[in-house]
Design a protein around this motif. Structure first.
Motif, PDB file in Angstrom:
ATOM      1  N   MET A 192     104.012  -8.528 -47.909  1.00  0.00           N
ATOM      2  CA  MET A 192     104.700  -9.421 -48.837  1.00  0.00           C
ATOM      3  C   MET A 192     105.248 -10.644 -48.113  1.00  0.00           C
ATOM      4  SD  MET A 192     106.663  -6.618 -51.243  1.00  0.00           S
ATOM      5  CE  MET A 192     107.800  -7.860 -51.779  1.00  0.00           C
ATOM      6  N   ALA A 193     104.851 -11.830 -48.593  1.00  0.00           N
ATOM      7  CA  ALA A 193     105.350 -13.080 -48.022  1.00  0.00           C
ATOM      8  C   ALA A 193     106.866 -13.127 -48.162  1.00  0.00           C
ATOM      9  CB  ALA A 193     104.716 -14.274 -48.730  1.00  0.00           C
ATOM     10  N   GLY A 194     107.522 -13.590 -47.097  1.00  0.00           N
ATOM     11  CA  GLY A 194     108.979 -13.709 -47.093  1.00  0.00           C
ATOM     12  C   GLY A 194     109.694 -12.415 -46.757  1.00  0.00           C
ATOM     13  N   LYS A 195     108.964 -11.307 -46.655  1.00  0.00           N
ATOM     14  CA  LYS A 195     109.598 -10.016 -46.365  1.00  0.00           C
ATOM     15  C   LYS A 195     108.961  -9.291 -45.192  1.00  0.00           C
ATOM     16  CE  LYS A 195     111.397  -9.341 -50.935  1.00  0.00           C
ATOM     17  NZ  LYS A 195     111.742  -8.462 -51.993  1.00  0.00           N
ATOM     18  N   SER A 196     107.633  -9.218 -45.163  1.00  0.00           N
ATOM     19  CA  SER A 196     106.957  -8.456 -44.108  1.00  0.00           C
ATOM     20  C   SER A 196     107.133  -9.141 -42.758  1.00  0.00           C
ATOM     21  CB  SER A 196     105.467  -8.312 -44.428  1.00  0.00           C
ATOM     22  OG  SER A 196     105.286  -7.578 -45.611  1.00  0.00           O
ATOM     23  N   THR A 197     107.242  -8.329 -41.712  1.00  0.00           N
ATOM     24  CA  THR A 197     107.442  -8.840 -40.355  1.00  0.00           C
ATOM     25  C   THR A 197     106.123  -8.832 -39.584  1.00  0.00           C
ATOM     26  OG1 THR A 197     107.874  -6.659 -39.430  1.00  0.00           O
ATOM     27  CG2 THR A 197     109.781  -7.871 -40.329  1.00  0.00           C
ATOM     28  N   ALA A 198     106.137  -9.493 -38.435  1.00  0.00           N
ATOM     29  CA  ALA A 198     104.953  -9.519 -37.566  1.00  0.00           C
ATOM     30  C   ALA A 198     104.546  -8.098 -37.188  1.00  0.00           C
ATOM     31  CB  ALA A 198     105.235 -10.352 -36.323  1.00  0.00           C
ATOM     32  N   ALA A 199     105.496  -7.234 -36.926  1.00  0.00           N
ATOM     33  CA  ALA A 199     105.194  -5.839 -36.582  1.00  0.00           C
ATOM     34  C   ALA A 199     104.510  -5.137 -37.755  1.00  0.00           C
ATOM     35  CB  ALA A 199     106.468  -5.095 -36.179  1.00  0.00           C
ATOM     36  N   GLU A 200     104.945  -5.411 -38.976  1.00  0.00           N
ATOM     37  CA  GLU A 200     104.314  -4.807 -40.153  1.00  0.00           C
ATOM     38  C   GLU A 200     102.907  -5.364 -40.370  1.00  0.00           C
ATOM     39  OE1 GLU A 200     108.244  -3.782 -42.849  1.00  0.00           O
ATOM     40  OE2 GLU A 200     107.524  -5.854 -42.813  1.00  0.00           O
ATOM     41  N   VAL A 201     102.722  -6.654 -40.071  1.00  0.00           N
ATOM     42  CA  VAL A 201     101.389  -7.248 -40.172  1.00  0.00           C
ATOM     43  C   VAL A 201     100.449  -6.526 -39.218  1.00  0.00           C
ATOM     44  CG1 VAL A 201     100.009  -9.313 -39.667  1.00  0.00           C
ATOM     45  CG2 VAL A 201     102.159  -9.529 -40.941  1.00  0.00           C
ATOM     46  N   GLN A 202     100.887  -6.351 -37.976  1.00  0.00           N
ATOM     47  CA  GLN A 202     100.029  -5.707 -36.988  1.00  0.00           C
ATOM     48  C   GLN A 202      99.792  -4.238 -37.340  1.00  0.00           C
ATOM     49  OE1 GLN A 202     100.557  -7.230 -33.179  1.00  0.00           O
ATOM     50  NE2 GLN A 202      99.014  -5.935 -32.255  1.00  0.00           N
ATOM     51  N   ALA A 203     100.791  -3.556 -37.878  1.00  0.00           N
ATOM     52  CA  ALA A 203     100.607  -2.161 -38.288  1.00  0.00           C
ATOM     53  C   ALA A 203      99.617  -2.067 -39.448  1.00  0.00           C
ATOM     54  CB  ALA A 203     101.955  -1.552 -38.682  1.00  0.00           C
ATOM     55  N   SER A 204      99.642  -3.050 -40.341  1.00  0.00           N
ATOM     56  CA  SER A 204      98.759  -3.035 -41.501  1.00  0.00           C
ATOM     57  C   SER A 204      97.350  -3.502 -41.184  1.00  0.00           C
ATOM     58  CB  SER A 204      99.338  -3.929 -42.603  1.00  0.00           C
ATOM     59  OG  SER A 204      98.434  -4.080 -43.661  1.00  0.00           O
ATOM     60  N   MET A 205      97.228  -4.600 -40.410  1.00  0.00           N
ATOM     61  CA  MET A 205      95.933  -5.246 -40.213  1.00  0.00           C
ATOM     62  C   MET A 205      95.339  -5.039 -38.831  1.00  0.00           C
ATOM     63  SD  MET A 205      96.557  -8.784 -42.321  1.00  0.00           S
ATOM     64  CE  MET A 205      94.840  -9.285 -42.265  1.00  0.00           C
ATOM     65  N   GLY A 206      96.103  -4.474 -37.910  1.00  0.00           N
ATOM     66  CA  GLY A 206      95.617  -4.275 -36.547  1.00  0.00           C
ATOM     67  C   GLY A 206      95.893  -5.496 -35.680  1.00  0.00           C
ATOM     68  N   ALA A 207      95.339  -5.477 -34.491  1.00  0.00           N
ATOM     69  CA  ALA A 207      95.526  -6.596 -33.559  1.00  0.00           C
ATOM     70  C   ALA A 207      94.671  -7.779 -34.005  1.00  0.00           C
ATOM     71  CB  ALA A 207      95.131  -6.171 -32.152  1.00  0.00           C
ATOM     72  N   PRO A 208      95.247  -8.978 -33.988  1.00  0.00           N
ATOM     73  CA  PRO A 208      94.457 -10.156 -34.393  1.00  0.00           C
ATOM     74  C   PRO A 208      93.430 -10.528 -33.330  1.00  0.00           C
ATOM     75  CG  PRO A 208      96.629 -10.826 -33.641  1.00  0.00           C
ATOM     76  CD  PRO A 208      96.619  -9.321 -33.628  1.00  0.00           C
ATOM     77  N   ALA A 209      92.382 -11.217 -33.761  1.00  0.00           N
ATOM     78  CA  ALA A 209      91.372 -11.711 -32.827  1.00  0.00           C
ATOM     79  C   ALA A 209      91.935 -12.849 -31.991  1.00  0.00           C
ATOM     80  CB  ALA A 209      90.144 -12.195 -33.585  1.00  0.00           C
TER      81      ALA A 209
END
Length: 177
Positions: free
Chosen positions: A35-52
């Motif tokens: 969710m924009a404005g709520k999710s953190t970088a750690a949650e992004v990485q947990a959800s989507m994995g490591a970025p390229a």
């Protein structure tokens, strides 16, 4: 479901789909659970994995790039505020973004920020040129984008066309010739 309602080879296909789902775990394709404005970088990485690739922008923002799909035909850009909170996620390999590229003016830096890291780079030393190749998927049609740069890192040619290499083989369906 009755056993005879599954087509020949269907059990193997269902097992393969289940295995892929198991192996990918909770990694999200495009971050739909964030969710924009709520999710953190750690949650992004947990959800989507490591970025390229991670790109730091002026002002402290950053963009994380996630190539997805066969041959990276979708690249999601995750924009993060300086405090590490999600600004938004958007698919970058679109015709609208390709239209923003300007032959003779767009730089490698601008193209990379807009589209993300190129899946393939080819060098043409005798021409003093190199090409970034981006496979794309527009609805049901595979496309391919070539951005050719000169040694001064300026886009000299921008070509977008159907990706014929991604088409299924043609010929008789039964394999007989």
């Amino acid at each position: 479901m009755k056993r005879d309602s599954i087509p020949a080879g269907g059990h193997l296909r269902m097992a393969a789909v289940a295995l892929v789902a198991l192996l990918t775990g909770c990694v999200s394709y495009g971050g739909s659970d964030l969710m924009a404005g709520k999710s953190t970088a750690a949650e992004v990485q947990a959800s989507m994995g490591a970025p390229a690739e991670k790109l730091a922008l002026p002002g402290g923002d950053s963009v994380w790039y996630y190539p997805r799909g066969p041959q990276g035909r979708h690249t999601f850009a995750v924009s993060l505020r300086p405090d590490g909170v999600l600004r938004g996620i958007d698919q970058r390999l679109t015709m609208a973004n390709v239209a923003k590229l300007v032959q003779g003016r767009s730089t490698t830096k601008e193209v990379r920020e807009l589209l993300g890291p190129p899946p393939t780079v080819r060098s043409f030393p005798r021409l003093q040129r190199y090409v970034w190749i981006y496979p794309m998927q527009l609805v049901e049609e595979p496309r391919i984008l070539w951005v050719q740069f000169s040694s001064d890192d300026i886009a000299r040619e921008i070509i977008e066309t159907h990706d014929y290499d991604a088409d299924p083989p043609s010929g008789p369906a039964d394999g007989m010739h």
